[in-house]
Design an enzyme around this catalytic site. Structure first.
Site, PDB file in Angstrom:
ATOM      1  CB  THR A  73       1.336  -0.350   4.420  1.00 33.68           C
ATOM      2  OG1 THR A  73       1.113  -1.126   3.659  1.00 33.68           O
ATOM      3  CG2 THR A  73       2.486   0.288   5.447  1.00 33.68           C
ATOM      4  CB  THR A  78      -0.901  -0.055   1.665  1.00 38.08           C
ATOM      5  OG1 THR A  78      -1.592  -1.313   1.232  1.00 38.08           O
ATOM      6  CG2 THR A  78      -1.479   1.458   1.777  1.00 38.08           C
ATOM      7  NE  ARG A 108      -9.003  -7.854   2.974  1.00 41.98           N
ATOM      8  CZ  ARG A 108      -7.904  -6.933   2.968  1.00 41.98           C
ATOM      9  NH1 ARG A 108      -7.631  -6.329   2.105  1.00 41.98           N
ATOM     10  NH2 ARG A 108      -6.905  -7.263   4.520  1.00 41.98           N
ATOM     11  CB  ILE A 109     -13.619  -3.177   2.928  1.00 39.90           C
ATOM     12  CG1 ILE A 109     -14.427  -3.547   1.830  1.00 39.90           C
ATOM     13  CG2 ILE A 109     -13.205  -2.131   2.934  1.00 39.90           C
ATOM     14  CD1 ILE A 109     -14.122  -3.130   0.559  1.00 39.90           C
ATOM     15  N   GLY A 110     -10.188  -4.109   3.268  1.00 40.67           N
ATOM     16  CA  GLY A 110      -8.401  -4.003   4.615  1.00 40.67           C
ATOM     17  C   GLY A 110      -9.103  -2.555   5.264  1.00 40.67           C
TER      18      GLY A 110
HETATM   19  N1  ASP Z   1      -3.277  -2.942   4.621  1.00 41.38           N
HETATM   20  C1  ASP Z   1      -4.084  -3.304   3.470  1.00 41.38           C
HETATM   21  C2  ASP Z   1      -4.663  -4.037   3.174  1.00 41.38           C
HETATM   22  O1  ASP Z   1      -5.224  -5.226   4.043  1.00 41.38           O
HETATM   23  C3  ASP Z   1      -2.679  -4.130   2.645  1.00 41.38           C
HETATM   24  C4  ASP Z   1      -1.401  -3.404   2.799  1.00 41.38           C
HETATM   25  O2  ASP Z   1      -1.458  -2.101   3.255  1.00 41.38           O
HETATM   26  O3  ASP Z   1      -0.725  -3.497   1.952  1.00 41.38           O
HETATM   27  O4  ASP Z   1      -5.894  -4.245   3.161  1.00 41.38           O
END
Ligand code: ASP
Length: 352
Positions: free
Chosen positions: A269, A218, A246-248
Site C-alpha cells: 500500500t 488500500t 490511471r491504474i496504480g
Molecule cells: N497503492 C494504491 C495506488 O496507488 C493506493 C494505496 O495504497 O492507498 O493506487
C-alpha cells in the site's frame, strides 16, 4: 609422475574448496516453522498521525481491523484455505466505509469510483487482477474469479464488469461506493490544486500535486494455511483525484500483490507509481529466493532502502512459508493487524 599426481590432487582439493565457498551459505536456523498458520492485514499507509485522530476514529479503525482479521483467522484455524481467508477478510474491509476499497473508495477527478484489486495463489502461482471497475461490489472476489474462471490474469473496465455479471457476482449501482468523507477529500484536493498552481503549467502540474497530497488507504491481506499454502490479495479505490484511467500498483502482480509458497506473500500500500517501478512485492520474494534473506531483511531492504531512495512512500504486510510475519512502512502510520496460530493478535496504527 609422483609430482604430477601431487599437483593434480592439490588442484582438485583447491578447486573443491573454492567451489564450496562460492555456494550461498544457508542458515538452517532461519528455516524453522514458527506458525502452522497465520494471517496479516493492512488498511493503508500514509500520514496517519495520532494528533489528527480522534479517540472514536481510532477505536473504530482498530475494531474493524480486529473484526476482519478474526474472520480470516477462524477460517484458517478450522482448516480452511488461505484463499478463502484472504477473500473473506478483505471483504469485511471492502464493506467498511473506513477504508479506501469497495464502499468508501476514493474519488477520481471525474467524481466516480474506479476500483482495482488483485489476488495470487502461492502454490500454483496463479493470479487474477481487475482494474477500473465501477459497479462490482467486491473487486477482490472478481480478481479471484478471473484467476479461477478465465484464461486471463487481468481484466479492466467494462469488460471486467461484463465478466463479473456473467459469473453471477454482485453488481451494484455506482452510488453504492459513495461516502461524503471521500467526496469532500476530493473537493479539498481540487481546490488546493487550483489555488496553489501557477496558471501557465496548470495542466501539467495538476495531477502531480494531487497525487502528492493524496491520502492512502488500500486494504490487503496475506495468509498461510495449515497445508502450507500462502495467498495474498489487495483491493483499492486507488488515489484521490486520479484521472485518465490511471491504474496504480494494487492490481499489478509483483507490485501490489505477490505470493509464492517457496518464499512469501506480500500485499502493498502506498504511492502506486513508485511501487510499480520498484516491483516491491516480487522484489521481496526474489531477495528471499536468490539472496537467502529472511522476510524481515527483505521487507526492510525493499521499503526502507530501495523504495525510500527512489522517493516512494508506503508499506507492505508480508508473511513467509514458516509463518514469520512482517509489517514494514516508511510513512507515519499504517493501519495493520496480525494473528498467529496461538491466537495472538496485534492491532496497530502508528509507528512504535
Ligand atoms: N497503492 C494504491 C495506488 O496507488 C493506493 C494505496 O495504497 O492507498 O493506487
Amino acid at each position: 609422475m609422483k609430482k604430477l599426481f601431487l599437483i593434480t590432487s592439490l588442484f582438485f582439493v583447491f578447486w573443491g574448496c573454492k567451489n564450496r565457498t562460492e555456494k550461498p551459505v544457508i542458515d538452517k536456523s532461519k528455516d524453522l516453522k514458527v506458525n502452522e498458520f497465520a494471517i496479516i492485514i493492512h488498511g493503508g499507509a500514509g500520514t496517519i498521525l495520532k494528533k489528527n485522530m480522534s479517540d472514536e476514529k481510532e477505536t473504530a479503525y482498530k475494531a474493524k481491523l480486529e473484526e476482519a482479521i478474526k474472520v480470516g483467522h477462524t477460517i484458517l484455524k478450522n482448516g480452511g484455505t488461505s484463499q478463502e481467508a484472504v477473500l473473506k477478510t478483505i471483504q469485511v474491509m471492502e464493506e467498511s466505509p473506513l477504508f479506501n476499497a469497495g464502499k468508501g473508495a476514493v474519488f477520481t477527478h471525474e467524481e466516480t469510483n474506479e476500483l482495482d484489486a488483485s489476488f495470487m495463489d502461492g502454490k500454483t502461482l496463479n493470479a487474477g487482477a481487475v482494474a477500473g471497475v465501477t459497479n462490482v461490489k467486491s473487486p477482490i472476489e472478481l480478481a479471484i474469479k478471473i484467476m479461477t474462471d478465465s484464461d486471463h490474469v487481468m481484466l479492466s473496465g467494462k469488460g471486467a464488469s461484463t465478466f463479473a455479471k456473467e459469473k453471477g457476482l454482485e453488481i451494484v449501482d455506482p452510488s453504492y461506493f459513495y461516502t461524503e468523507r471521500r467526496f469532500k477529500s476530493l473537493q479539498r484536493i481540487k481546490d488546493k490544486a487550483k489555488t496553489e498552481l501557477d496558471h501557465d503549467d496548470k495542466k501539467a502540474a495538476f495531477y502531480d500535486a494531487d497525487i502528492k497530497n493524496a491520502k492512502f488507504g488500500t486494504v490487503g491481506c496475506v495468509a498461510l494455511d495449515k497445508d502450507g499454502n500462502i495467498a495474498a490479495g489487495t483491493s483499492t479505490g486507488g488515489m484521490t483525484n486520479k484521472r485518465w484511467g490511471r491504474i496504480g500498483d494494487s492490481p499489478i502482480i509483483g507490485s501490489g500483490t505477490y505470493a509464492n509458497n517457496k518464499t512469501c506473500g506480500v500485499s502493498s500500500t502506498g504511492w502506486g507509481e513508485y511501487f510499480i517501478r520498484s516491483q516491491v512485492a516480487y522484489d521481496i520474494s526474489a531477495q528471499m529466493e536468490y539472496q537467502q534473506k529472511t522476510l524481515k531483511e527483505a521487507t526492510k531492504n525493499v521499503i526502507q532502502n530501495k523504495l525510500t531512495k527512489l522517493g516512494g512512500t508506503g508499506g507492505v504486510v508480508a508473511l513467509d512459508k514458516n509463518g514469520n510475519m512482517s509489517f514494514e512502512f516508511n510513512t507515519a502510520g499504517m493501519y495493520r493487524a496480525s494473528m498467529n496460530d496461538k491466537d495472538q493478535l496485534i492491532v496497530k496504527i502508528y509507528k512504535e
